[in-house]
Write a protein that holds these residues in place. Structure first.
Motif, PDB file in Angstrom:
ATOM      1  N   GLY A 257      26.441  40.159  47.572  1.00  0.00           N
ATOM      2  CA  GLY A 257      27.413  39.079  48.035  1.00  0.00           C
ATOM      3  C   GLY A 257      28.453  38.596  46.731  1.00  0.00           C
ATOM      4  N   LEU A 258      27.250  38.976  45.714  1.00  0.00           N
ATOM      5  CA  LEU A 258      27.250  38.460  44.340  1.00  0.00           C
ATOM      6  C   LEU A 258      27.689  39.551  43.507  1.00  0.00           C
ATOM      7  CD1 LEU A 258      25.091  36.375  43.724  1.00  0.00           C
ATOM      8  CD2 LEU A 258      26.788  35.485  44.594  1.00  0.00           C
ATOM      9  N   MET A 259      27.796  40.630  43.806  1.00  0.00           N
ATOM     10  CA  MET A 259      27.518  41.876  43.017  1.00  0.00           C
ATOM     11  C   MET A 259      29.081  42.364  42.224  1.00  0.00           C
ATOM     12  SD  MET A 259      26.439  45.629  44.577  1.00  0.00           S
ATOM     13  CE  MET A 259      27.003  46.592  43.395  1.00  0.00           C
ATOM     14  N   PHE A 260      30.458  41.661  43.475  1.00  0.00           N
ATOM     15  CA  PHE A 260      31.866  42.508  43.338  1.00  0.00           C
ATOM     16  C   PHE A 260      32.577  40.879  42.282  1.00  0.00           C
ATOM     17  CE2 PHE A 260      30.418  46.052  46.408  1.00  0.00           C
ATOM     18  CZ  PHE A 260      30.524  45.967  45.541  1.00  0.00           C
ATOM     19  N   GLN A 261      31.807  40.282  42.777  1.00  0.00           N
ATOM     20  CA  GLN A 261      32.498  38.655  42.477  1.00  0.00           C
ATOM     21  C   GLN A 261      32.423  38.441  40.994  1.00  0.00           C
ATOM     22  OE1 GLN A 261      32.997  36.465  45.752  1.00  0.00           O
ATOM     23  NE2 GLN A 261      31.772  37.703  46.997  1.00  0.00           N
ATOM     24  N   MET A 262      30.771  37.760  40.631  1.00  0.00           N
ATOM     25  CA  MET A 262      30.437  37.230  39.813  1.00  0.00           C
ATOM     26  C   MET A 262      30.458  38.035  38.317  1.00  0.00           C
ATOM     27  SD  MET A 262      26.107  35.768  38.932  1.00  0.00           S
ATOM     28  CE  MET A 262      26.637  34.772  39.930  1.00  0.00           C
ATOM     29  N   PRO A 263      31.332  36.949  37.355  1.00  0.00           N
ATOM     30  CA  PRO A 263      31.519  37.640  36.084  1.00  0.00           C
ATOM     31  C   PRO A 263      30.779  38.621  35.344  1.00  0.00           C
ATOM     32  CG  PRO A 263      32.534  34.995  35.986  1.00  0.00           C
ATOM     33  CD  PRO A 263      31.528  35.454  37.620  1.00  0.00           C
ATOM     34  N   GLN A 264      31.056  39.915  34.619  1.00  0.00           N
ATOM     35  CA  GLN A 264      29.708  40.197  34.186  1.00  0.00           C
ATOM     36  C   GLN A 264      29.184  40.155  33.280  1.00  0.00           C
ATOM     37  OE1 GLN A 264      28.981  43.670  35.833  1.00  0.00           O
ATOM     38  NE2 GLN A 264      30.315  42.131  37.295  1.00  0.00           N
ATOM     39  N   GLU A 265      29.801  39.074  33.097  1.00  0.00           N
ATOM     40  CA  GLU A 265      29.303  38.326  31.062  1.00  0.00           C
ATOM     41  C   GLU A 265      28.185  37.442  31.854  1.00  0.00           C
ATOM     42  OE1 GLU A 265      32.994  36.451  31.953  1.00  0.00           O
ATOM     43  OE2 GLU A 265      32.047  38.026  31.738  1.00  0.00           O
ATOM     44  N   MET A 266      27.892  37.061  33.120  1.00  0.00           N
ATOM     45  CA  MET A 266      26.572  36.576  33.709  1.00  0.00           C
ATOM     46  C   MET A 266      26.010  37.192  33.585  1.00  0.00           C
ATOM     47  SD  MET A 266      28.941  33.429  35.878  1.00  0.00           S
ATOM     48  CE  MET A 266      29.928  32.427  35.859  1.00  0.00           C
ATOM     49  N   GLY A 267      26.008  38.420  33.713  1.00  0.00           N
ATOM     50  CA  GLY A 267      24.252  38.857  33.571  1.00  0.00           C
ATOM     51  C   GLY A 267      23.500  39.204  34.653  1.00  0.00           C
ATOM     52  N   LEU A 268      23.725  39.468  36.037  1.00  0.00           N
ATOM     53  CA  LEU A 268      22.557  38.755  37.022  1.00  0.00           C
ATOM     54  C   LEU A 268      21.960  39.294  37.375  1.00  0.00           C
ATOM     55  CD1 LEU A 268      22.772  36.940  39.535  1.00  0.00           C
ATOM     56  CD2 LEU A 268      24.208  38.030  40.748  1.00  0.00           C
ATOM     57  N   ILE A 269      20.717  39.192  37.546  1.00  0.00           N
ATOM     58  CA  ILE A 269      19.223  39.689  38.012  1.00  0.00           C
ATOM     59  C   ILE A 269      18.748  38.571  39.063  1.00  0.00           C
ATOM     60  CG2 ILE A 269      18.162  38.907  35.748  1.00  0.00           C
ATOM     61  CD1 ILE A 269      16.436  41.217  35.675  1.00  0.00           C
TER      62      ILE A 269
ATOM     63  N   ALA B 144       6.100  43.980  38.703  1.00  0.00           N
ATOM     64  CA  ALA B 144       7.303  43.164  38.077  1.00  0.00           C
ATOM     65  C   ALA B 144       8.553  44.288  38.342  1.00  0.00           C
ATOM     66  CB  ALA B 144       7.502  43.663  36.503  1.00  0.00           C
ATOM     67  N   LEU B 145       9.322  43.007  39.704  1.00  0.00           N
ATOM     68  CA  LEU B 145       9.447  43.783  40.836  1.00  0.00           C
ATOM     69  C   LEU B 145      11.291  43.166  40.295  1.00  0.00           C
ATOM     70  CD1 LEU B 145       7.711  42.685  43.878  1.00  0.00           C
ATOM     71  CD2 LEU B 145       8.436  45.140  42.454  1.00  0.00           C
ATOM     72  N   SER B 146      12.335  43.723  40.034  1.00  0.00           N
ATOM     73  CA  SER B 146      13.624  42.662  39.766  1.00  0.00           C
ATOM     74  C   SER B 146      15.001  44.463  40.332  1.00  0.00           C
ATOM     75  CB  SER B 146      13.587  43.109  38.710  1.00  0.00           C
ATOM     76  OG  SER B 146      13.798  44.242  37.432  1.00  0.00           O
ATOM     77  N   THR B 147      16.207  43.758  40.436  1.00  0.00           N
ATOM     78  CA  THR B 147      17.556  44.377  40.760  1.00  0.00           C
ATOM     79  C   THR B 147      18.384  43.798  39.649  1.00  0.00           C
ATOM     80  OG1 THR B 147      16.812  44.890  43.273  1.00  0.00           O
ATOM     81  CG2 THR B 147      18.560  45.166  42.324  1.00  0.00           C
ATOM     82  N   LEU B 148      19.045  44.528  38.326  1.00  0.00           N
ATOM     83  CA  LEU B 148      19.346  44.012  38.072  1.00  0.00           C
ATOM     84  C   LEU B 148      21.545  44.547  38.204  1.00  0.00           C
ATOM     85  CD1 LEU B 148      20.307  43.293  34.458  1.00  0.00           C
ATOM     86  CD2 LEU B 148      19.366  45.382  34.461  1.00  0.00           C
ATOM     87  N   LEU B 149      21.850  43.948  37.864  1.00  0.00           N
ATOM     88  CA  LEU B 149      23.499  44.347  38.250  1.00  0.00           C
ATOM     89  C   LEU B 149      24.177  44.598  36.823  1.00  0.00           C
ATOM     90  CD1 LEU B 149      26.134  45.356  39.566  1.00  0.00           C
ATOM     91  CD2 LEU B 149      26.563  42.935  39.343  1.00  0.00           C
ATOM     92  N   ILE B 150      24.694  46.410  36.622  1.00  0.00           N
ATOM     93  CA  ILE B 150      25.286  46.636  35.640  1.00  0.00           C
ATOM     94  C   ILE B 150      27.018  46.606  35.835  1.00  0.00           C
ATOM     95  CG2 ILE B 150      22.990  46.395  33.726  1.00  0.00           C
ATOM     96  CD1 ILE B 150      23.391  49.744  33.936  1.00  0.00           C
ATOM     97  N   SER B 151      27.407  46.951  35.213  1.00  0.00           N
ATOM     98  CA  SER B 151      29.196  47.663  34.767  1.00  0.00           C
ATOM     99  C   SER B 151      29.400  48.845  34.234  1.00  0.00           C
ATOM    100  CB  SER B 151      29.683  46.787  35.648  1.00  0.00           C
ATOM    101  OG  SER B 151      30.219  46.017  33.729  1.00  0.00           O
TER     102      SER B 151
END
Length: 727
Positions: free
Chosen positions: A485-497, A521-528
């Motif tokens: 629910g955050l990947m298309f809304q949160m500003p990309q410069e915030m670097g969500l993981i 080590a478990l993670s999902t990273l959002l990049i554009s």
């Protein structure tokens, strides 16, 4: 020696050491063997064993030698007397006899093995550091109660994927119901952190290379098995495979399945003999069939047996060894897979009888699974925990909270099709957490975790953008869904993981699952990524960049450059080319001129099971090189991976694939590797590299270099590669 040396508990020889026994030694051990009161020889400083590494073979260790080493000769478990190939002979010209070799309790054997490690290494094609040998482990890492334990750990020595494959017959709604029943009961018996249960469809069983990736094959269908598939199952057994038959028509080794209608769907009393010869009596639901010996057959079944407590003592469970590589099957004609609540249980009285025996049904199942090499150490599935919203930089905290205030609804939630995140200042345990509704605690002062140290993460994150805003959970279904629910809304410069200590529903490639115990080590990273950019035109490279970032994050640490961590195309992280310890999963969505990409990544850092972990490699490196490298942490490595990844993306966007391929090729496992195209009998080709889009290129002798694609199987992306049609 491959087909002649037999070892107890399914252990496979890892090294063969050539040993020459001098005449005086031979006489001594034979003299001692003739003495019924012979004691175990204590190791002496002046050993009369002279080690001579030879190219041609090794002296046969026979009955007398074993007695001298303190081992009473026994018949190999599950072997019929006289079943070994005729014509073999020992030193004295008599017939060869195979007996248990307990290396874990034999001082002489251990001394010889340790003293020849160097010569074995120099004889190897590659000087790959050996994994720790766990003397308490069997072939599939099942603890041997008589052997010494090494730090209480088991190591999967096979290197196989920890898959249990369930074959329930032809594809139908009835078969799907059977699969769910069998899957459910097995999940209650085995350690779900160590194994993955898959539905083996008939089509996949016939064409995919599942035999190389299967610890146990479960056959649970009354349907007649097609001949070509039956031969496939027998080939798997001949390679050392393990099979569990549950009320199935599958049989071999001289046993026949015969019908006895009076038993069908009735509750009967079963007497089950365990491996230690103790008995378990329980009420069971009969399939209406039994096992009988074929005409003229003289059978030598294994240790597990089950018969009905009736006049005929109908044989309902048989343990059948097969071949010379440790293959074995346990075949059952009672419904161990069905719960007392099953629809085919006919009366309340039958239900009561089965219910009263339900614990013993599980006891029998676990005994069978343990005998077949699986671990049944049970662990509770952990409860889901809340998320914590954390920031890696103080300056981003206020803009983040301001953004949240504008985007949550009246109840403080951000909703998507899969998940509702409810942002709260604090969490109380009365609030229910479900996979579709998770609270997010925004007060950073309330955060503390043994599995994620925010300060360590901050100190090692050297990025301009990636990984600045963290959603952390101790236990969550899967990090791949947390950012939905955050990947298309949160500003990309915030670097969500999103980062988790443990997942309960980890995702792998295709329909695959991903085991996620504590220590990964478990993670999902959002990049554009802009569509009209170097990487935007070559999105398949994203998984390669992430894989090589994991390896580089470890091997670029001073002193850790020789830790043998590598990448396997297209998205796996390996110890050498032997064992998988991590993987990458990429989901991309194109909106307008921008790719929104979720990069899921999991790699083993401190958990030795189900395969191996980075700290195992470090421990072994320290032992082999008298080094003192420190073990690594997941939070430290995730921060380093993001730092490396951002640099690789920047380099790729600036100069394209050639800016990162030299590093990728330095770490990949495929240099000069030979593959087959189209199938096991297809033409040979050699892997040449990656093309401009990140796909694999191969070279056939007398032909040009061409790009190939996987054939779509879920087991090994490098098996049965196919040439795409030319336009």
């Amino acid at each position: 020696m491959e087909d002649r040396l037999q070892m107890d508990n399914g252990l496979v020889p890892q090294k063969i050491v050539s040993v020459h026994l001098q005449d005086s030694t031979l006489k001594e051990v034979k003299d001692q063997a003739s003495n019924k009161q012979a004691q175990i020889l204590e190791p002496k400083p002046e050993s009369s064993l002279e080690i001579k590494p030879e190219q041609d073979g090794m002296e046969h260790v026979g009955r007398d030698d074993l007695k001298a080493l303190g081992e009473e000769p026994k018949q190999r478990r599950g072997s019929a007397s006289g079943s070994e190939p005729a014509g073999d002979s020992d030193r004295g010209g008599g017939p060869v006899e195979h007996y248990h070799l307990h290396l874990s309790s034999c001082h002489e054997c251990l001394e010889l093995e340790n003293s020849t490690i160097e010569s074995v290494k120099f004889a190897s094609a590659e000087n790959i550091p050996d994994l720790p040998y766990d003397y308490s482990s069997s072939l599939e890492s099942v603890a041997d109660e008589t052997g010494p334990e090494r730090e209480g750990r088991r190591v999967n020595l096979t290197g196989k994927a920890p898959n249990i494959l369930l074959y329930v017959g032809s594809d139908s709604q009835e078969a799907l119901g059977r699969f769910q029943e069998v899957q459910s009961v097995l999940a209650d018996c085995v350690d779900v952190d160590s194994y993955i249960l898959y539905h083996l469809l008939e089509e996949s069983a016939l064409k995919d290379p599942w035999t190389d990736n299967c610890l146990l094959l479960v056959i649970a269908t009354r349907e007649s098995i097609p001949e070509v598939l039956y031969q496939k199952f027998m080939a798997y057994l001949s390679q050392g495979g393990k099979v569990l038959g549950l009320s199935s028509s599958f049989t071999f080794g001289g046993f026949q399945v015969t019908s006895k209608g009076v038993l069908r769907k009735t509750v009967q009393n079963l007497v089950f003999s365990k491996a230690d010869q103790s008995k378990v009596k329980l009420s069971v639901l009969s399939s209406g069939c039994r096992y009988q010996e074929g005409p003229g057959e003289r059978l030598s079944p294994g240790g597990l047996q089950g018969h009905l407590e009736n006049e005929d003592k109908d044989r309902m469970i048989v343990h059948v060894p097969f071949g010379t590589h440790g293959g074995e099957a346990v075949l059952c004609q009672v419904h161990l897979e069905l719960p007392p609540s099953s629809d085919i249980v006919q009366t309340p009285e039958d239900f009561n009888l089965l219910k009263s025996s339900n614990l013993r049904r599980y006891e029998v199942l676990r005994e069978i699974l343990t005998t077949l090499g699986l671990s049944c150490d049970m662990k509770q599935v952990p409860a889901l925990t809340p998320l914590y919203l954390l920031s890696a930089a103080e300056e981003i905290r206020d803009p983040l909270m301001q953004w949240l205030g504008k985007h949550v609804d009246s109840e403080g939630e951000i909703k998507s099709s899969q998940l509702s995140l409810r942002f709260v200042s604090s969490y109380v345990s009365e609030v229910e957490i479900t996979p579709s509704h998770i609270p997010v605690v925004t007060d950073m002062e309330a955060f503390a975790s043994e599995n994620f140290n925010l300060e360590i993460y901050r100190q090692n994150l050297q990025t301009k953008q990636l990984g600045k805003v963290i959603l952390f959970a101790e236990v969550t279904p899967t990090t791949m869904c947390l950012l939905d629910g955050l990947m298309f809304q949160m500003p990309q410069e915030m670097g969500l993981i999103a980062i988790a200590a443990r997942q309960t529903q980890g995702k792998g490639r295709g329909r695959n699952a991903w085991l996620s115990p504590t220590g990964c080590a478990l993670s999902t990273l959002l990049i554009s990524i802009p569509l009209r950019s170097q990487l935007g035109q070559r999105i398949p490279f994203v998984q390669h960049l992430m894989s090589v970032a994991v390896v580089e994050a470890v091997r670029s640490i001073p002193g850790y450059q020789d830790i043998n961590l590598r990448v396997k195309w297209p998205n796996d992280i390996y110890y050498s080319d032997l064992m998988k310890l991590g993987g990458v999963l990429v989901n991309s969505t194109l909106m307008g001129e921008t790719f929104y990409i979720l990069i899921g990544c999991g790699f083993n850092v401190t958990n030795s099971n189900p395969t191996i972990c980075i700290n195992d490699l470090i421990t072994e490196y320290n032992k082999q090189h008298s080094a003192a490298l420190k073990p690594l942490r997941a939070d430290y490595l995730i921060a380093r991976v993001l730092t490396v990844l951002e640099k690789l993306i920047d380099a790729f966007q600036d100069k394209g694939p050639n800016s990162v391929l030299p590093l990728y090729y330095r770490y990949w496992v495929h240099s000069g590797q030979q593959v087959r195209l189209g199938g096991p009998e297809g033409p040979k080709a050699f892997i040449a590299g990656l093309d401009d889009s990140g796909f694999l290129q191969v070279h056939q002798e007398g032909s040009e270099v061409v790009t190939v694609h996987p054939d779509g199987n879920s087991f090994d992306m490098l098996r049965n590669l196919i040439l795409p049609r030319r336009r």
